[in-house]
Scaffold this motif. Structure first.
Motif, PDB file in Angstrom:
ATOM      1  N   ALA A 233     -18.858  10.748  12.937  1.00 19.66           N
ATOM      2  CA  ALA A 233     -17.652   9.968  13.214  1.00 19.66           C
ATOM      3  C   ALA A 233     -16.157  11.045  13.094  1.00 19.66           C
ATOM      4  CB  ALA A 233     -17.514   8.735  12.445  1.00 19.66           C
ATOM      5  N   ILE A 234     -16.219  11.897  12.154  1.00 16.00           N
ATOM      6  CA  ILE A 234     -15.131  12.582  12.045  1.00 16.00           C
ATOM      7  C   ILE A 234     -15.107  13.529  13.172  1.00 16.00           C
ATOM      8  CG2 ILE A 234     -14.364  14.618  10.831  1.00 16.00           C
ATOM      9  CD1 ILE A 234     -15.810  13.138   8.051  1.00 16.00           C
ATOM     10  N   GLU A 235     -16.157  14.100  13.360  1.00 17.79           N
ATOM     11  CA  GLU A 235     -16.241  15.146  14.855  1.00 17.79           C
ATOM     12  C   GLU A 235     -15.559  14.444  16.020  1.00 17.79           C
ATOM     13  OE1 GLU A 235     -19.953  17.334  16.120  1.00 17.79           O
ATOM     14  OE2 GLU A 235     -19.491  17.790  13.905  1.00 17.79           O
ATOM     15  N   GLU A 236     -15.972  13.275  16.121  1.00 14.76           N
ATOM     16  CA  GLU A 236     -15.783  12.665  17.216  1.00 14.76           C
ATOM     17  C   GLU A 236     -14.337  11.782  17.209  1.00 14.76           C
ATOM     18  OE1 GLU A 236     -19.241  10.300  18.218  1.00 14.76           O
ATOM     19  OE2 GLU A 236     -20.240  11.997  19.076  1.00 14.76           O
ATOM     20  N   LYS A 237     -13.671  11.689  15.928  1.00 17.62           N
ATOM     21  CA  LYS A 237     -12.617  10.964  15.745  1.00 17.62           C
ATOM     22  C   LYS A 237     -12.795   9.508  16.192  1.00 17.62           C
ATOM     23  CE  LYS A 237      -9.376  14.759  15.446  1.00 17.62           C
ATOM     24  NZ  LYS A 237      -7.973  15.278  15.831  1.00 17.62           N
ATOM     25  N   SER A 238     -13.889   8.875  15.870  1.00 12.25           N
ATOM     26  CA  SER A 238     -14.133   7.528  16.354  1.00 12.25           C
ATOM     27  C   SER A 238     -13.558   6.384  15.109  1.00 12.25           C
ATOM     28  CB  SER A 238     -15.311   7.387  16.865  1.00 12.25           C
ATOM     29  OG  SER A 238     -16.412   7.928  15.414  1.00 12.25           O
TER      30      SER A 238
ATOM     31  N   GLU B 189       0.035  -2.973   7.261  1.00 12.82           N
ATOM     32  CA  GLU B 189      -1.205  -2.206   6.442  1.00 12.82           C
ATOM     33  C   GLU B 189      -2.209  -1.546   7.559  1.00 12.82           C
ATOM     34  OE1 GLU B 189      -3.038  -3.670   2.803  1.00 12.82           O
ATOM     35  OE2 GLU B 189      -4.155  -1.680   2.707  1.00 12.82           O
ATOM     36  N   ALA B 190      -2.244  -0.387   7.503  1.00 13.02           N
ATOM     37  CA  ALA B 190      -3.416   0.426   8.287  1.00 13.02           C
ATOM     38  C   ALA B 190      -4.752   0.001   7.530  1.00 13.02           C
ATOM     39  CB  ALA B 190      -3.033   1.629   8.630  1.00 13.02           C
ATOM     40  N   LEU B 191      -5.839  -0.393   8.316  1.00 14.82           N
ATOM     41  CA  LEU B 191      -7.239  -0.509   7.442  1.00 14.82           C
ATOM     42  C   LEU B 191      -8.098   0.042   8.400  1.00 14.82           C
ATOM     43  CD1 LEU B 191      -6.308  -4.272   6.374  1.00 14.82           C
ATOM     44  CD2 LEU B 191      -6.995  -2.319   4.594  1.00 14.82           C
ATOM     45  N   ILE B 192      -8.896   0.894   7.976  1.00 16.21           N
ATOM     46  CA  ILE B 192      -9.803   1.857   8.586  1.00 16.21           C
ATOM     47  C   ILE B 192     -11.000   0.672   9.211  1.00 16.21           C
ATOM     48  CG2 ILE B 192     -11.379   2.256   6.756  1.00 16.21           C
ATOM     49  CD1 ILE B 192     -11.512   5.186   8.018  1.00 16.21           C
ATOM     50  N   ARG B 193     -11.406   1.012  10.241  1.00 19.59           N
ATOM     51  CA  ARG B 193     -12.706   0.339  10.896  1.00 19.59           C
ATOM     52  C   ARG B 193     -13.447   1.368  11.409  1.00 19.59           C
ATOM     53  NH1 ARG B 193     -10.801  -2.792   7.888  1.00 19.59           N
ATOM     54  NH2 ARG B 193     -10.296  -4.855   8.145  1.00 19.59           N
ATOM     55  N   TRP B 194     -14.830   1.121  11.259  1.00 21.24           N
ATOM     56  CA  TRP B 194     -15.955   2.147  11.472  1.00 21.24           C
ATOM     57  C   TRP B 194     -17.033   1.412  12.382  1.00 21.24           C
ATOM     58  CZ3 TRP B 194     -20.134   4.979   8.209  1.00 21.24           C
ATOM     59  CH2 TRP B 194     -20.642   5.964   8.952  1.00 21.24           C
ATOM     60  N   PHE B 195     -17.200   1.689  13.528  1.00 24.56           N
ATOM     61  CA  PHE B 195     -18.275   1.204  14.250  1.00 24.56           C
ATOM     62  C   PHE B 195     -19.166   2.220  14.811  1.00 24.56           C
ATOM     63  CE2 PHE B 195     -14.838  -1.614  14.979  1.00 24.56           C
ATOM     64  CZ  PHE B 195     -15.363  -3.002  14.877  1.00 24.56           C
ATOM     65  N   ASP B 196     -20.364   1.970  13.951  1.00 25.59           N
ATOM     66  CA  ASP B 196     -21.289   3.343  14.377  1.00 25.59           C
ATOM     67  C   ASP B 196     -22.631   2.710  15.336  1.00 25.59           C
ATOM     68  OD1 ASP B 196     -22.631   6.070  13.242  1.00 25.59           O
ATOM     69  OD2 ASP B 196     -24.185   4.572  13.083  1.00 25.59           O
TER      70      ASP B 196
ATOM     71  N   ILE C  10     -11.295  12.427   6.660  1.00 24.49           N
ATOM     72  CA  ILE C  10     -11.204  11.045   7.015  1.00 24.49           C
ATOM     73  C   ILE C  10      -9.563  10.549   6.832  1.00 24.49           C
ATOM     74  CG2 ILE C  10     -11.627   8.396   6.699  1.00 24.49           C
ATOM     75  CD1 ILE C  10     -14.803   9.548   6.206  1.00 24.49           C
ATOM     76  N   GLY C  11      -9.266  10.995   5.823  1.00 27.47           N
ATOM     77  CA  GLY C  11      -7.770  10.654   5.420  1.00 27.47           C
ATOM     78  C   GLY C  11      -6.852  11.115   6.216  1.00 27.47           C
ATOM     79  N   ARG C  12      -7.007  12.630   6.598  1.00 28.77           N
ATOM     80  CA  ARG C  12      -5.848  13.152   7.443  1.00 28.77           C
ATOM     81  C   ARG C  12      -5.930  12.436   8.869  1.00 28.77           C
ATOM     82  NH1 ARG C  12      -8.080  18.535   5.744  1.00 28.77           N
ATOM     83  NH2 ARG C  12      -6.776  19.340   3.983  1.00 28.77           N
ATOM     84  N   GLN C  13      -7.283  11.938   9.442  1.00 28.50           N
ATOM     85  CA  GLN C  13      -7.145  11.228  10.578  1.00 28.50           C
ATOM     86  C   GLN C  13      -6.502  10.002  10.499  1.00 28.50           C
ATOM     87  OE1 GLN C  13     -11.220  11.071  12.523  1.00 28.50           O
ATOM     88  NE2 GLN C  13     -11.224  13.398  12.083  1.00 28.50           N
TER      89      GLN C  13
END
Ligand code: C2E
Ligand code: MG
Ligand code: MG
Ligand code: MG
Length: 285
Positions: free
Chosen positions: A34-39, A59-66, A90-93
């Motif tokens: 996910a980091i590589e693909e910036k998804s 507030e920005a809240l991270i969401r991850w769909f794998d 991840i934090g940088r993205q």
């Protein structure tokens, strides 16, 4: 507990551990992808100000769909990301994406902040200040439009280094909030010296405000503490009008919660921004 239960309990324990590590490994692999693909996606939850009766931030809240794992909530992968160091990329993205969104709002004449959650590992990383500066320059977001959320537990590690980082953030001009306030393990003494702008009352104190007298006492005290020290205060997890009424009676400044809005996916933001009162730059005083 009977004697015969011993071995089977042990067996279950080993299996659980095995399962735990396999899960960790899978998560780690998928996180790398996910980091590589910036998804990673960010959803944005509005922060509503009682006095101006306007939205003053998101507030920005991270969401991850794998693809394989489906939706994985942040509470289930942030810890793994912290343990493996993956929280740094991840934090940088996240910072990058959030600041770009903040700049869009700014360019559209809005006078609102974007809040970014920063984990202790990230906050302590030697490059953290540099990456904040660089992201602000790159995106063109004015520093005071960025709100950095840290938890009290950041302060447990190294007080001096932490103070130093906070002072540098202040010098840049970013806004600083203490997230989940009241649940950490650090003493209150840091508030005397640390340049904090806002306390975020943890949702565990807010949920049952109507019935729970201890929660009422805690919330009232946090609001007074914040105001007496010249800080703003926001309540998280506001789900009911009962909680809302209590908070308004106590002069809480802002609220965030399902009662007002759930976190909003970016594609639905334009509609939200036209249908709600949002602080504009022309209404600056
Ligand atoms: P948090 O920063 O305290 O965020 C508040 C959490 O409460 C969010 O959960 C939000 O969706 C949820 N919430 C908001 N209003 C309500 C409500 O009225 N009722 C209830 N029951 N919940 C509400 P989420 O998005 O699952 O995030 C959980 C935690 O994961 C966050 O807690 C934060 O510590 C962490 N997190 C999220 N995004 C990031 C990120 O980009 N970076 C880092 N380091 N951590 C993140
Ligand atoms: Mg937060
Ligand atoms: Mg919180
Ligand atoms: Mg939390």
């Amino acid at each position: 507990v009977s004697k015969e239960k011993g071995p089977s309990t042990y067996h279950v324990y080993i299996e659980e551990m095995h399962c735990h590590y396999t899960k960790q490994l899978t998560l780690e692999k998928r996180l790398n992808k996910a980091i590589e693909e910036k998804s990673f996606q960010l959803h944005y939850q509005p922060q509503y100000d009682f006095y101006s009766q306007q939205v003053v931030g998101f507030e920005a809240l991270i969401r991850w769909f794998d693809e394989d794992l489906g939706y994985v909530p942040p509470d289930q992968f942030i810890t793994v990301a912290e343990e493996t160091g993956l929280i740094i990329p991840i934090g940088r993205q996240v910072l990058d994406q959030a600041c770009q969104k903040g700049k869009d709002w700014y360019d559209n004449g809005l006078n609102i902040r974007v809040g970014v959650n920063v984990s202790p590992v990230q906050f302590q990383h030697p490059d953290f200040i540099q990456s904040v500066k660089w992201t602000l320059v790159k995106t063109g977001l004015p520093a005071e439009r960025l709100d950095i959320e840290i938890t009290e537990n950041v302060l447990l590690y190294n007080k001096e280094a932490c103070m130093n980082t906070l002072e540098q953030l202040k010098a840049i001009g970013v806004h600083i909030s203490i997230d989940d306030f009241g649940t950490g393990f650090s003493s209150l003494s840091y508030l005397r010296t640390f340049p904090v702008d806002m306390l975020k009352i943890d949702q565990s104190f807010v949920r049952e405000l109507k019935r729970n007298h201890n929660d009422q006492a805690i919330v009232t005290s946090i609001i007074q503490l914040a105001h007496n020290m010249g800080m703003k205060v926001i309540a998280e997890g506001v789900e009911t009008s009962d909680s809302l009424n209590f908070l308004m009676d106590q002069h809480c400044d802002q609220m965030q919660g399902y009662l007002y809005s759930r976190p909003i996916p970016p594609e639905q933001l334009p509609l939200f921004l036209t249908e709600n009162r949002v602080m504009h730059r022309s209404s600056e005083t």
